[in-house]
Motif scaffolding. Structure first.
Motif, PDB file in Angstrom:
ATOM      1  N   UNK A 410       6.241   0.027  -1.748  1.00 46.22           N
ATOM      2  CA  UNK A 410       4.703   0.062  -2.685  1.00 46.22           C
ATOM      3  C   UNK A 410       3.790   1.674  -2.218  1.00 46.22           C
ATOM      4  N   UNK A 411       3.833   1.844  -2.935  1.00 43.95           N
ATOM      5  CA  UNK A 411       2.726   2.978  -2.629  1.00 43.95           C
ATOM      6  C   UNK A 411       3.375   4.021  -1.460  1.00 43.95           C
ATOM      7  N   UNK A 419      -0.490   5.019   3.854  1.00 42.17           N
ATOM      8  CA  UNK A 419      -0.633   5.274   6.009  1.00 42.17           C
ATOM      9  C   UNK A 419      -1.399   4.517   5.865  1.00 42.17           C
ATOM     10  N   UNK A 420      -0.730   3.507   6.004  1.00 40.12           N
ATOM     11  CA  UNK A 420      -1.695   2.463   6.837  1.00 40.12           C
ATOM     12  C   UNK A 420      -0.334   1.926   8.069  1.00 40.12           C
ATOM     13  N   UNK A 421       0.188   2.516   8.046  1.00 39.36           N
ATOM     14  CA  UNK A 421       1.686   2.080   9.595  1.00 39.36           C
ATOM     15  C   UNK A 421       1.864   3.681  10.087  1.00 39.36           C
ATOM     16  N   UNK A 422       1.116   3.155  11.173  1.00 42.53           N
ATOM     17  CA  UNK A 422       1.026   4.437  12.559  1.00 42.53           C
ATOM     18  C   UNK A 422       2.361   3.545  13.889  1.00 42.53           C
ATOM     19  N   UNK A 429       1.607  -6.421  11.093  1.00 48.26           N
ATOM     20  CA  UNK A 429       0.464  -6.674  11.213  1.00 48.26           C
ATOM     21  C   UNK A 429      -0.317  -6.697   9.790  1.00 48.26           C
ATOM     22  N   UNK A 430       0.382  -5.351   9.215  1.00 51.67           N
ATOM     23  CA  UNK A 430       0.098  -5.286   7.563  1.00 51.67           C
ATOM     24  C   UNK A 430       0.820  -5.943   6.493  1.00 51.67           C
ATOM     25  N   UNK A 431       1.682  -6.616   7.501  1.00 56.19           N
ATOM     26  CA  UNK A 431       2.575  -7.540   6.406  1.00 56.19           C
ATOM     27  C   UNK A 431       2.747  -8.921   6.733  1.00 56.19           C
ATOM     28  N   UNK A 432       2.305  -9.213   7.253  1.00 59.49           N
ATOM     29  CA  UNK A 432       2.191 -10.795   7.482  1.00 59.49           C
ATOM     30  C   UNK A 432       1.493 -11.955   6.385  1.00 59.49           C
ATOM     31  N   UNK A 433       0.898 -11.357   5.713  1.00 63.48           N
ATOM     32  CA  UNK A 433       1.019 -11.673   4.967  1.00 63.48           C
ATOM     33  C   UNK A 433       1.231 -12.680   3.642  1.00 63.48           C
ATOM     34  N   UNK A 434       2.838 -11.743   3.589  1.00 70.28           N
ATOM     35  CA  UNK A 434       3.688 -12.195   2.610  1.00 70.28           C
ATOM     36  C   UNK A 434       4.865 -12.693   3.237  1.00 70.28           C
ATOM     37  N   UNK A 525      -1.913  -1.923   0.059  1.00 68.48           N
ATOM     38  CA  UNK A 525      -1.546  -1.528  -0.892  1.00 68.48           C
ATOM     39  C   UNK A 525      -1.333  -2.158  -3.092  1.00 68.48           C
ATOM     40  N   UNK A 526      -1.123  -1.574  -3.195  1.00 71.08           N
ATOM     41  CA  UNK A 526      -1.687  -1.402  -5.066  1.00 71.08           C
ATOM     42  C   UNK A 526      -0.894  -3.249  -4.737  1.00 71.08           C
ATOM     43  N   UNK A 527      -2.078  -3.861  -5.323  1.00 77.45           N
ATOM     44  CA  UNK A 527      -2.177  -5.531  -5.724  1.00 77.45           C
ATOM     45  C   UNK A 527      -0.951  -5.759  -6.802  1.00 77.45           C
ATOM     46  N   UNK A 528      -0.928  -4.874  -7.749  1.00 78.17           N
ATOM     47  CA  UNK A 528       0.266  -5.939  -9.067  1.00 78.17           C
ATOM     48  C   UNK A 528       1.278  -5.495  -8.761  1.00 78.17           C
TER      49      UNK A 528
END
Ligand code: GLU
Length: 548
Positions: A410-411, A419-422, A429-434, A525-528
């Motif tokens: 996404x994006x 740029x949410x991943x360093x 941590x950024x993808x857990x809710x998936x 990232x982009x909700x849709x």
């Protein structure tokens, strides 16, 4: 001593050395490289700790050799047997492998100029030392620790230069008989050069990084062979870099004060002097002061820290590039399709004083790095990381491969990639809710970040009726706009701002509600795209999870 006596002395001290200097000179001929090709070497001592200064050094050697079609080799400097630590060599090798800074030749790969481990080169050093003795340029020195200590104390008191030189060098003129007497008594000895230096003269180091540095000429009868028969750093440096045909010695600037000794040794041996590039130490700002990075205080000084922290080796190399050349960062930001190897590094642009090791900068450059690679590459590389450090997430990654790659994608490909991943840890941590394994585990935890008041669940159910996971972004948005209008929400913030009292809220509030209930996050990232990946059934389940 006469020529004959010196020959006899050389034979007495080195009866086992039967080869000659010439044999080694012939064995290691000039390298056949193109004009301007640099031969560099990384020469760590296996002390059991690989720090960022070492990695920086190896990286410098690597890029300057690569950029000039030269040779980068690895030499293990293990002549200080007291500092030797078991397993240290493996650590050096694995660090170079991890960061993919592989030497063209040397202690890992072998090559025609070996052996590349100093302790295996004793015969070579001693051949040259034997030659110096024969020529009256070096001598055995039997001074004891106590005698040396006494000299030192006197020199300190009188504020004289410290060391064995001039009239302090009492063993310089021992007769052959006196030396034989010492040897008969089994007295320990070192071999020293007879320094031809003059205290009133100066020498200038033409350093590729720091420019010209003028220092007093060396007058000290420097030790070249220790009592265990191994060479000192100074002597091994001169012999090895001569025989291995190093063209640029890139090393830490703690060696600058030793330069006059090295210059004198090169001259005494009749060798061509290599070029020198002394780089500044890595530093850190702490409580307003700047200090060198330290093994004890700074975990980030250790090379092994990065692997565990999930910091990609490419990111570390990009960060080192920003340290090496101050103009690198701007270039990198402007050239989104280039790697550090495309950048023209130069010694002249290297900092001459301490270099700030700014972890915030490391973090930012890693974000940029991740924003430029494909979702599948992030997936593959983080899979390796999680396999090693987090089995639970590793298994989730394996079972949800497509979902995670779609999410990471996404994006990613637009003008302003996310740029949410360093670090690799951020992938988790950024993808857990998936992943339902985390999402439904603990409701409190899932929704801890959001404000639960004001969520219009009825409206969300209405949204579900019109939702179609195949909608493109625009259709998705216009559906929400309709939903807003139908339910007394302003279809744009502008309209809302014009008369806030006429509406329940605006379209942004609806998007936020959906985001909150479906992901538990304030930012995603982009909700849709997220909704399309999750699908209608899953969204419905999440709305119910929120209600219950
Ligand atoms: N063995 C030395 C050190 O680890 C190497 C210095 C050099 O590169 O010459 O400091």
């Amino acid at each position: 001593m006469t020529d004959i006596e010196r020959n006899e002395l050389a034979e007495i001290l080195f009866p086992h050395i039967t080869r000659t200097r010439d044999e080694f000179e012939q064995k290691y001929p000039e390298r056949n490289l193109k004009e301007g090709a640099k031969v560099t070497r990384f020469a760590p001592s296996p002390t059991g700790f690989m720090h960022m200064g070492g990695l920086e050094s190896a990286f410098l050697d690597y890029i300057f050799a690569k950029q000039s079609d030269g040779i980068f080799f690895l030499r293990l400097e293990d002549t200080d047997q007291e500092r030797y630590v078991e397993g240290a060599t493996d650590l050096i090798k694995s660090s170079l492998e991890t960061f993919d800074i592989m030497p063209d030749e040397g202690a890992i790969t072998g090559g025609a100029y070996g052996p590349y481990t100093q302790s295996e080169r004793k015969e070579i050093y001693q051949t040259y030392i034997k030659d110096l003795i024969k020529n009256g340029l070096a001598y055995p020195c039997f001074m004891t620790k106590e005698e040396l200590q006494e000299i030192r104390e006197g020199q300190e008191l009188r504020k004289e230069p410290i060391g064995v030189y001039g009239h302090y060098a009492v063993d310089r003129d021992l007769s052959l008989d006196e030396i034989k007497e010492h040897l008969k008594n089994n007295d320990d000895y070192v071999v020293r050069i007879k320094s031809p230096g003059d205290m009133s003269k100066q020498v200038t180091l033409h350093d590729l990084i720091k420019g010209d540095i003028t220092m007093p000429e060396n007058v000290i009868d420097e030790v070249i062979m220790k009592k265990d028969g191994l060479p000192t750093y100074h002597f091994a440096h001169v012999i090895d870099d001569h025989l291995m045909h190093t063209t640029v010695v890139i090393r830490g600037d703690e060696w600058v004060p030793s330069y006059p000794k090295h210059l004198q040794l090169f001259q005494l041996m009749g060798f061509k002097l290599p070029k020198y590039a002394h780089y500044a130490p890595l530093t850190k700002k702490e409580n307003g002061t700047i200090r060198k990075l330290s093994n004890r205080k700074d975990p980030e000084f250790s090379v092994s820290y990065y692997d565990e922290a999930g910091i990609p080796s490419e990111g570390v190399k990009l960060f080192l590039s920003t340290i090496i050349n101050t103009n690198f960062e701007e270039w990198y930001l402007q050239n989104s399709d280039k790697s550090y190897l495309d950048f023209q590094f130069s010694f002249k642009k290297m900092p001459t004083g301490g270099t700030l090791f700014d972890t915030e900068k490391l973090n930012n450059i890693c974000r940029t790095y991740f924003s430029r690679i494909s979702a599948s590459k992030i997936y593959e590389d983080s899979l390796t990381y999680f396999k090693k450090y987090d089995e639970e997430f590793y298994n989730i990654m394996v079972t949800n491969k497509d979902r995670l790659i779609d999410f990471l994608d996404i994006e990613r490909n637009g003008k302003r990639p996310r740029k949410d991943i360093a670090t690799y840890k951020d992938v988790r941590s950024e993808s857990m809710y998936m992943f339902n394994e985390y999402f439904y585990k603990d409701k409190e935890e899932t929704y801890k970040e959001i404000d639960k008041a004001g969520i219009d669940v009825e409206l969300l159910h209405k949204y579900l009726e019109v939702f179609d996971e195949h909608d493109d972004n625009d259709t998705w948005y216009s559906k929400i706009q309709n939903l807003a209008t139908e339910n007394n929400y302003a279809p744009s913030t502008k309209e809302y701002k014009a008369s806030p009292e006429s509406y329940k809220g605006h379209i942004g509030n609806i998007c936020e509600m959906i985001r909150h209930v479906v992901t538990g996050k304030n930012q995603t990232p982009n909700l849709s795209n997220i909704l399309s990946i999750l699908g209608k059934e899953e969204i419905s389940k999440r709305i119910s999870f929120f209600e219950n």
